[in-house]
Write a protein that holds these residues in place. Structure first.
Motif, PDB file in Angstrom:
ATOM      1  N   GLU A   1      -9.742 -20.849 -20.495  1.00 62.07           N
ATOM      2  CA  GLU A   1     -10.001 -21.411 -19.173  1.00 62.07           C
ATOM      3  C   GLU A   1     -10.988 -20.543 -18.393  1.00 62.07           C
ATOM      4  O   GLU A   1     -11.955 -21.043 -17.782  1.00 62.07           O
TER       5      GLU A   1
ATOM      6  N   SER B   1      -4.993 -37.154  -8.504  1.00 62.08           N
ATOM      7  CA  SER B   1      -5.722 -37.285  -9.767  1.00 62.08           C
ATOM      8  C   SER B   1      -5.773 -38.763 -10.132  1.00 62.08           C
ATOM      9  O   SER B   1      -5.141 -39.609  -9.477  1.00 62.08           O
TER      10      SER B   1
ATOM     11  N   ASN C   1      -5.976 -34.739 -15.681  1.00 58.49           N
ATOM     12  CA  ASN C   1      -6.985 -33.682 -15.640  1.00 58.49           C
ATOM     13  C   ASN C   1      -8.280 -34.116 -14.964  1.00 58.49           C
ATOM     14  O   ASN C   1      -9.324 -33.493 -15.143  1.00 58.49           O
TER      15      ASN C   1
ATOM     16  N   ASP D   1      -8.872 -28.283 -16.073  1.00 59.82           N
ATOM     17  CA  ASP D   1      -7.995 -27.838 -17.168  1.00 59.82           C
ATOM     18  C   ASP D   1      -8.797 -27.643 -18.458  1.00 59.82           C
ATOM     19  O   ASP D   1      -8.714 -28.435 -19.396  1.00 59.82           O
TER      20      ASP D   1
END
Length: 737
Positions: free
Chosen positions: A65, A114, A161, A173
């Motif tokens: 990440e 989201s 995501n 993510d």
């Protein structure tokens, strides 16, 4: 491998937890960059999984990440980066823990929304943000393109995501990313960040069919996931029943009851050859059209043919055949040059029930005028002797199977201590195993059958459905075929009150002898459907009148086509033999085409206040108002409960009778999945003739051994599927002599 320097010159305050996942926890935070205080979110590694190595995996994901976000911030032009991703601020250490920070997206008083918050509600998303399905697809492709340009595949693109920030979508993510560019192909396992040829840290419902990134076509993985993400956003049908019913503004369907869910959709898509068009044809060909499917097609892609074509290309199973992201972004559908327009992807459903060119039984009795007031009929003894039967057994089965010279296996005995009471009660020595679940095994060896059952056990199946066929004399000890002179007709018995029947031989009556059943078999195939809703019965009823030492045997055969699930067909198959025992006078029947396009049926339904109209695919359907929406049903007669009855769909059978004579060589009963593929341009009668020719030619073959009735039945259902059929197909064949 070159990695940009980490951003560590950062001061931050970590606040309350906002969310957590299997490998990471997200908290509210404040970051100080220069003189500015920025509202932020912070993420740390945390293993909440119980499997071995979870802690190390969480640390690895956080490292990936950090690297990917650092490179995105450094290498993607600022305008493009700011429009596609959450702004990465850097990392800090607190109490020995590593924290990554991003500028917060969306509302400052809570977790950002989201795409998952709009699942199945594209209209709600458009009402709240102005984003259309095409806008969503374009932005997801652009984000994936930017990620691919720095050498990484995301591998976990899904609605959760993708954050919604006004009119912008931000892909987040990056812990599941794998580097597939900038390192030697032969050293990827050790030199490529996040890449493991045997591990796919993604969500299975959104993963491409290859599951692990194809090294030759790695970018195609994200293309597939984006297509599934868009369908999940647009189609209420894919909403899981546990997703809840609170949707955004503009939703036309607020009930998740009956939703297919993404897992089952993926299973059905695989059965359709990963062809979205084929899946739609199967769905639109259902007898009862799901209101959630109608609502889904109203949102996408019923009015957007070009977008449907793009999604179909993105969902093919082979990675090499999926279009590249560059090709998709320059396609007229997304570049603004495509003309929209309605499309009709559905194939016309046949809407036919079992259609017979012969009567299903030699029993042909009419008792009209035979029921005077106060008349009490004497009791008749009726025993049932199954010819085809199915049992569900748990491995180990406890059955001893023996091979036949001509192929196939029969039951030779039971293993003490292993065979269940249900198996001992239902099965008889000599029963022939003809099908395991949906797989025909008439000519299989013991070794092949053992391998098939073992494979099902390894696949986690607790029970196995076995179908056997039995010679008609197994239980009574008689040889087959039954001698013609030993068969009395029930009509004669009723007329004589059970006394000896009059002489009905050809010499005495001057007519041809009535035919009798000399062989029988059944077959079913699941076709393109995800479940088997057809049911068949094949059994013998032995009738003994009061005071008589002689009995008459009748073959009872039936095919039942399930609509909206197998419950109605299973109920019919389970209850018909008992009903026939009570009323033997009513088993001779033949059905006609039970289609909602029948003029007499349309008139009957409309006179009763029902509504019949042309639906998707050009199929006449009856509108049934249910709590979950309007079901559109292609049959006017079916078992369906009060809601269907209120709409005019009745459960009264359309009964006709036909007396058999020497002209009749066989009887074939079939569900509409058998007849539809053969109807063609010649209509139903031509289709019936084609099926009849198949059976007649198979029976007249000179092959040794000649195919059994069951094998010919399997040939018929296989030919129906091979002729383009997508419905469940089942048939029963009775040979007459």
């Amino acid at each position: 491998m070159s990695v940009a320097p980490r951003i560590t010159s950062l001061r931050a305050t970590i606040g309350a937890q906002l969310a957590y996942g299997q490998y990471g926890t997200v908290h509210a935070a404040s970051a100080i960059v220069g003189d500015a205080v920025i509202d932020a979110v912070a993420k740390r590694a945390e293993a909440r999984a119980s499997h071995e190595g979870a802690d190390a995996q969480a640390v690895t994901y956080l490292e990936v990440e950090a690297v990917v976000n650092t490179r995105l911030a450094a290498e993607v032009p600022p305008d493009r980066y700011g429009a596609l991703f959450a702004k990465y601020l850097g990392e800090v250490e607190r109490d020995g823990e590593r924290w990554l920070l991003w500028q917060r997206v969306g509302r400052p008083d809570g977790v950002a929304r989201s795409l998952a918050d709009f699942g199945g509600d594209a209209k709600g998303l458009q009402a709240a943000t102005g984003l259309t399905p095409r806008d969503v697809l374009r932005q997801l492709l652009e984000a994936a393109s930017a990620l691919h340009e720095i050498g990484f595949v995301h591998r976990d693109i899904k609605p959760e995501n993708v954050l919604v920030d006004g009119t912008s979508l931000r892909l987040i993510d990056m812990g599941s990313c794998a580097q597939l560019e900038g390192c030697p192909a032969l050293e990827r396992a050790s030199a490529c960040l996040g890449y493991d040829a045997s591990r796919s840290p993604c969500t299975p419902e959104y993963a491409a069919p290859e599951k692990f990134v194809d090294p030759l076509h790695p970018w195609a993985f994200d293309v597939y996931s984006i297509a599934i993400t868009l369908l999940k956003l647009c189609w209420p049908l894919l909403r899981a029943p546990t997703d809840g019913a609170v949707l955004g503004t503009g939703s036309a369907v607020d009930d998740t009851k009956g939703a297919l869910g993404l897992t089952r959709f993926r299973e059905q898509l695989e059965r359709s050859g990963h062809d979205l068009d084929a899946w739609l044809r199967i769905g639109l060909g259902e007898t009862a059209l799901d209101p959630l499917l109608s609502a889904s097609l109203d949102a996408l892609p019923a009015g957007d043919a070009s977008l449907l074509a793009m999604l179909r290309a993105m969902l093919v199973s082979e990675a090499a055949r999926r279009p590249s992201i560059d090709a998709l972004l320059t396609h007229p559908c997304l570049s603004g040059n495509a003309a929209g327009g309605a499309t009709n992807s559905g194939a016309s459903a046949s809407g036919k029930e079992a259609k017979l060119f012969f009567s299903p039984s030699a029993l042909n009795v009419q008792l009209e005028g035979f029921e005077p007031d106060g008349c009490v009929l004497p009791a008749w003894a009726v025993e049932e002797h199954p010819i085809a039967l199915s049992v569900r057994l748990q491995p180990p089965l406890g059955l001893l199977l023996g091979e036949l010279r001509a192929g196939g296996v029969t039951l030779d005995g039971f293993v003490d201590g292993l065979a269940s009471a249900a198996a001992r009660e239902a099965l008889r020595i000599g029963d022939r195993l003809v099908r395991i679940e949906h797989t025909p095994v008439r000519r299989a060896s013991v070794e092949q059958i053992s391998a098939l059952i073992s494979a099902r056990s390894r696949g986690g199946k607790d029970v196995v459905l076995l179908t056997f066929e039995r010679d008609c004399g197994v239980e009574t000890g008689d040889e087959c075929p039954l001698p013609t002179e030993a068969v009395e007709t029930l009509e004669s018995m009723l007329a004589s009150g059970g006394a000896s029947a009059p002489d009905r031989s050809p010499a005495a009556t001057g007519t041809a002898a009535s035919p009798i059943v000399v062989a029988a078999g059944a077959a079913s195939i699941i076709g393109g459907r995800s479940t088997q809703e057809d049911t068949t019965i094949l059994t013998m009823l032995e009738v003994t009148p009061p005071g008589s030492a002689s009995s008459t045997r009748f073959t009872l055969a039936g095919v039942f086509d399930g609509h909206r699930g197998p419950r109605a067909s299973a109920h019919a198959a389970a209850t018909l033999p008992a009903a026939v025992k009570e009323a033997l006078s009513r088993v001779a029947f033949a059905t006609k085409d039970h289609s909602a396009s029948d003029e007499a049926e349309i008139e009957r339904i409309r006179e009763g206040g029902g509504n019949v109209a042309c639906g998707r695919g050009g199929v006449m359907r009856v509108a049934v108002d249910c709590p979950e929406g309007n079901w559109l049903v292609a049959v006017p007669r079916a078992l369906g409960g009060s809601q269907w009855a209120d709409a005019g769909i009745c459960d009264t059978a359309d009964v006709t009778t036909l007396r058999l004579d020497s002209r009749h060589a066989f009887i074939l009963l079939g569900s509409d999945g058998v007849w539809g593929p053969f109807d063609g341009v010649g209509g139903a009668s031509e289709g019936a003739e084609r099926v009849a020719c198949l059976v007649a030619e198979a029976r007249a073959t000179s092959r040794s051994p000649a195919p059994s009735a069951g094998e010919v039945a399997e040939m018929v259902v296989a030919r129906a599927e091979g002729s383009g059929g997508t419905d469940n197909a089942s048939c029963v064949i009775l040979y007459l002599a």
